[in-house]
Design an enzyme around this catalytic site. Structure first.
Site, PDB file in Angstrom:
ATOM      1  N   ARG A 254       0.874  -1.190   0.000  1.00 52.34           N
ATOM      2  CA  ARG A 254       0.000   0.000   0.000  1.00 52.34           C
ATOM      3  C   ARG A 254       0.899   1.224   0.000  1.00 52.34           C
ATOM      4  O   ARG A 254       1.819   1.330   0.817  1.00 52.34           O
ATOM      5  CB  ARG A 254      -1.027  -0.027   1.122  1.00 52.34           C
ATOM      6  CG  ARG A 254      -0.508   0.089   2.515  1.00 52.34           C
ATOM      7  CD  ARG A 254      -1.638   0.299   3.516  1.00 52.34           C
ATOM      8  NE  ARG A 254      -1.314  -0.261   4.814  1.00 52.34           N
ATOM      9  CZ  ARG A 254      -0.493   0.281   5.694  1.00 52.34           C
ATOM     10  NH1 ARG A 254       0.118   1.420   5.437  1.00 52.34           N
ATOM     11  NH2 ARG A 254      -0.266  -0.314   6.855  1.00 52.34           N
ATOM     12  N   HIS A 258      -2.107   3.287   6.514  1.00 51.02           N
ATOM     13  CA  HIS A 258      -3.228   2.347   6.664  1.00 51.02           C
ATOM     14  C   HIS A 258      -4.576   3.048   6.473  1.00 51.02           C
ATOM     15  O   HIS A 258      -5.467   2.553   5.782  1.00 51.02           O
ATOM     16  CB  HIS A 258      -3.175   1.702   8.053  1.00 51.02           C
ATOM     17  CG  HIS A 258      -4.403   0.921   8.390  1.00 51.02           C
ATOM     18  ND1 HIS A 258      -4.677  -0.312   7.831  1.00 51.02           N
ATOM     19  CD2 HIS A 258      -5.453   1.213   9.212  1.00 51.02           C
ATOM     20  CE1 HIS A 258      -5.842  -0.745   8.304  1.00 51.02           C
ATOM     21  NE2 HIS A 258      -6.325   0.146   9.136  1.00 51.02           N
ATOM     22  N   TYR A 267       6.616   3.289  11.283  1.00 52.25           N
ATOM     23  CA  TYR A 267       6.951   1.864  11.192  1.00 52.25           C
ATOM     24  C   TYR A 267       7.536   1.421   9.848  1.00 52.25           C
ATOM     25  O   TYR A 267       7.844   0.245   9.672  1.00 52.25           O
ATOM     26  CB  TYR A 267       5.721   1.006  11.532  1.00 52.25           C
ATOM     27  CG  TYR A 267       4.506   1.273  10.668  1.00 52.25           C
ATOM     28  CD1 TYR A 267       4.344   0.641   9.448  1.00 52.25           C
ATOM     29  CD2 TYR A 267       3.537   2.178  11.083  1.00 52.25           C
ATOM     30  CE1 TYR A 267       3.241   0.887   8.658  1.00 52.25           C
ATOM     31  CE2 TYR A 267       2.427   2.438  10.291  1.00 52.25           C
ATOM     32  CZ  TYR A 267       2.283   1.792   9.084  1.00 52.25           C
ATOM     33  OH  TYR A 267       1.189   2.047   8.302  1.00 52.25           O
TER      34      TYR A 267
HETATM   35  C1  LIG Z   1     -10.723  -8.608  14.679  1.00 52.33           C
HETATM   36  C2  LIG Z   1     -10.088  -7.270  14.435  1.00 52.33           C
HETATM   37  N1  LIG Z   1      -8.904  -6.972  15.001  1.00 52.33           N
HETATM   38  C3  LIG Z   1      -8.318  -5.781  14.773  1.00 52.33           C
HETATM   39  C4  LIG Z   1      -8.943  -4.847  13.971  1.00 52.33           C
HETATM   40  C5  LIG Z   1      -8.275  -3.507  13.711  1.00 52.33           C
HETATM   41  N2  LIG Z   1      -7.772  -3.531  12.332  1.00 52.33           N
HETATM   42  C6  LIG Z   1      -8.456  -2.957  11.315  1.00 52.33           C
HETATM   43  S1  LIG Z   1      -7.683  -3.152   9.853  1.00 52.33           S
HETATM   44  C7  LIG Z   1      -6.400  -3.978  10.572  1.00 52.33           C
HETATM   45  C8  LIG Z   1      -5.224  -4.457   9.754  1.00 52.33           C
HETATM   46  C9  LIG Z   1      -5.565  -5.580   8.826  1.00 52.33           C
HETATM   47  O1  LIG Z   1      -4.445  -5.875   8.061  1.00 52.33           O
HETATM   48  P1  LIG Z   1      -4.554  -6.720   6.752  1.00 52.33           P
HETATM   49  O2  LIG Z   1      -5.562  -7.786   6.917  1.00 52.33           O
HETATM   50  O3  LIG Z   1      -3.181  -7.114   6.348  1.00 52.33           O
HETATM   51  O4  LIG Z   1      -5.161  -5.700   5.675  1.00 52.33           O
HETATM   52  P2  LIG Z   1      -4.545  -4.325   5.201  1.00 52.33           P
HETATM   53  O5  LIG Z   1      -5.216  -3.273   6.041  1.00 52.33           O
HETATM   54  O6  LIG Z   1      -3.081  -4.376   5.375  1.00 52.33           O
HETATM   55  O7  LIG Z   1      -4.924  -4.198   3.771  1.00 52.33           O
HETATM   56  C10 LIG Z   1      -6.593  -4.112  11.944  1.00 52.33           C
HETATM   57  C11 LIG Z   1      -5.639  -4.770  12.849  1.00 52.33           C
HETATM   58  C12 LIG Z   1     -10.194  -5.180  13.432  1.00 52.33           C
HETATM   59  N3  LIG Z   1     -10.870  -4.335  12.633  1.00 52.33           N
HETATM   60  N4  LIG Z   1     -10.751  -6.390  13.655  1.00 52.33           N
END
Ligand SMILES: Cc1ncc(C[n+]2csc(CCOP(=O)(O)OP(=O)(O)O)c2C)c(N)n1
Length: 346
Positions: A254, A258, A267
């Site tokens: 990305r 985020h 980070y």
């Molecule tokens: C069960 C849960 N834990 C934590 C979160 C907070 N959270 C939202 S997006 C995210 C990161 C997800 O990363 P990834 O699946 O790699 O997708 P990316 O955002 O990198 O595209 C987190 C930890 C959440 N929404 N749901």
């Protein structure tokens, strides 16, 4: 950069797409990028409370969506998937109506978080905010298709962080046991907010996990739109032939934080980012089209201007639309028989 001589003949057919589709893919990628950029700007201007965007993911999203049958296959996108919903047929105006939470938002009537897609006509299934919950849902939908004897394929999209969730494992295990027509599509961008992939999992490739569940896994360059298309197409055909589920891992990055609430300088280094900017999937596809004589530089500029105009129009249109009536806050909280099977969550 060294350019290969033009050799347009048969290139599109080799990929399994027409010349026009290869060009349309580029246009969809441009509109997706523009929408995402605009969302972040609107947030910074205080005109939108929150933005979560997917710049850099365009090849994964558009390439995979082109392998699906819109309105027939079932799609469970995640929050970054502007390119998926756009390529499937959601318009830029509709995406902006959703982002700005207007009453005419076809996804939720302006009542969901941004990028929580739900579009019945396109068989896009609503999502919750917890990461990974779409996996068991996808397996369940694919089971229904199989039981009905229909040839629909279900695809669930997620990031590599979601593969640490219990729901991911349950969904894959169930789908593999029952040989369901289900594709699990991971957009591996190397980070789950602040956590790098090395801290998320002890192996290099998400797709390597497939064998442990008894399903097929593929790792593909997620910045190469035609490679993503071909891999997804192959998975779709496997599913239709009853060969069971497939896990696809598209490796990407990305290019933005985020979300609007994140500062990625905490980070990851600017040098790392600069390396990935050189591999921007938009530049890559544009070069591909130009090298194969499918698009001139002048046409590419025209595409860009057209995409900008479309997004400007979408924003002006959406901003002029009313917000939902306060009473609508109670709609779609519980099942309403009269709206079952309806054409949108208005
Ligand atoms: C069960 C849960 N834990 C934590 C979160 C907070 N959270 C939202 S997006 C995210 C990161 C997800 O990363 P990834 O699946 O790699 O997708 P990316 O955002 O990198 O595209 C987190 C930890 C959440 N929404 N749901």
């Amino acid at each position: 950069m060294v350019r290969t001589p033009p050799r347009s003949e048969g290139v599109a057919a080799h990929v399994g797409l027409t010349d026009a589709q290869l060009r349309d893919m580029y246009y969809h990628m441009l509109v997706s990028r523009q929408l995402n950029d605009r969302m972040m700007i609107l947030n910074r201007q205080g005109r939108a409370a929150f933005a979560v965007t997917g710049q850099g993911h365009e090849a994964c999203q558009v390439g995979s969506a082109y392998a699906l049958r819109p309105g027939k296959d079932w799609v469970l996108p995640y929050y970054r998937d502007v390119g998926v919903v756009l390529a499937l047929g959601m318009s830029a105006r509709e995406i902006m109506l959703h982002f700005l939470a207007r009453a005419d938002d076809p996804n939720s009537g302006g009542r969901q978080m941004p990028n929580h897609w739900s579009y019945p006509r396109l068989r896009i299934i609503t999502r919750g905010s917890p990461v990974g919950t779409q996996m068991p849902h996808a397996a369940g939908i694919a089971l229904a298709s199989k039981m009905r004897g229909e040839d629909d394929v279900t695809i669930a999209y997620f990031g590599e962080g979601a593969t640490s969730q219990g729901d991911f494992h349950e969904g894959l295990n169930f789908a593999a046991i029952h040989k369901l027509p289900c594709i699990f599509f991971c957009e591996n961008n190397g980070y789950a907010i602040t956590e790098s992939a090395e801290k998320e999992m002890p192996i290099k490739n998400v797709a390597d996990r497939a064998r442990g569940y008894g399903l097929r896994g593929h790792t593909v360059d997620g910045n190469d739109v035609t490679a993503v298309y071909q891999t997804t197409r192959m998975a779709v055909e496997d599913c239709r032939r009853g060969r069971g589920p497939v896990l696809i891992e598209a490796k990407t990055y990305r290019l933005v934080p985020h979300s609007s609430s994140d500062d990625d300088r905490r980070y990851r280094t600017r040098e790392e980012l600069a390396e990935w900017i050189k591999r921007d999937p938009l530049d890559r596809h544009r070069l591909y089209l130009e090298e194969h004589g499918l698009l001139t530089s002048a046409e590419a500029e025209e595409y860009k201007a057209r995409a900008e105009a479309e997004v400007r129009d979408a924003l002006a249109y959406a901003e002029a639309q009313p917000e939902p009536e306060p009473e609508s806050v109670y709609r779609h909280v519980f099942f309403e028989p009269e709206s079952a099977g309806g054409g949108g969550a208005r």
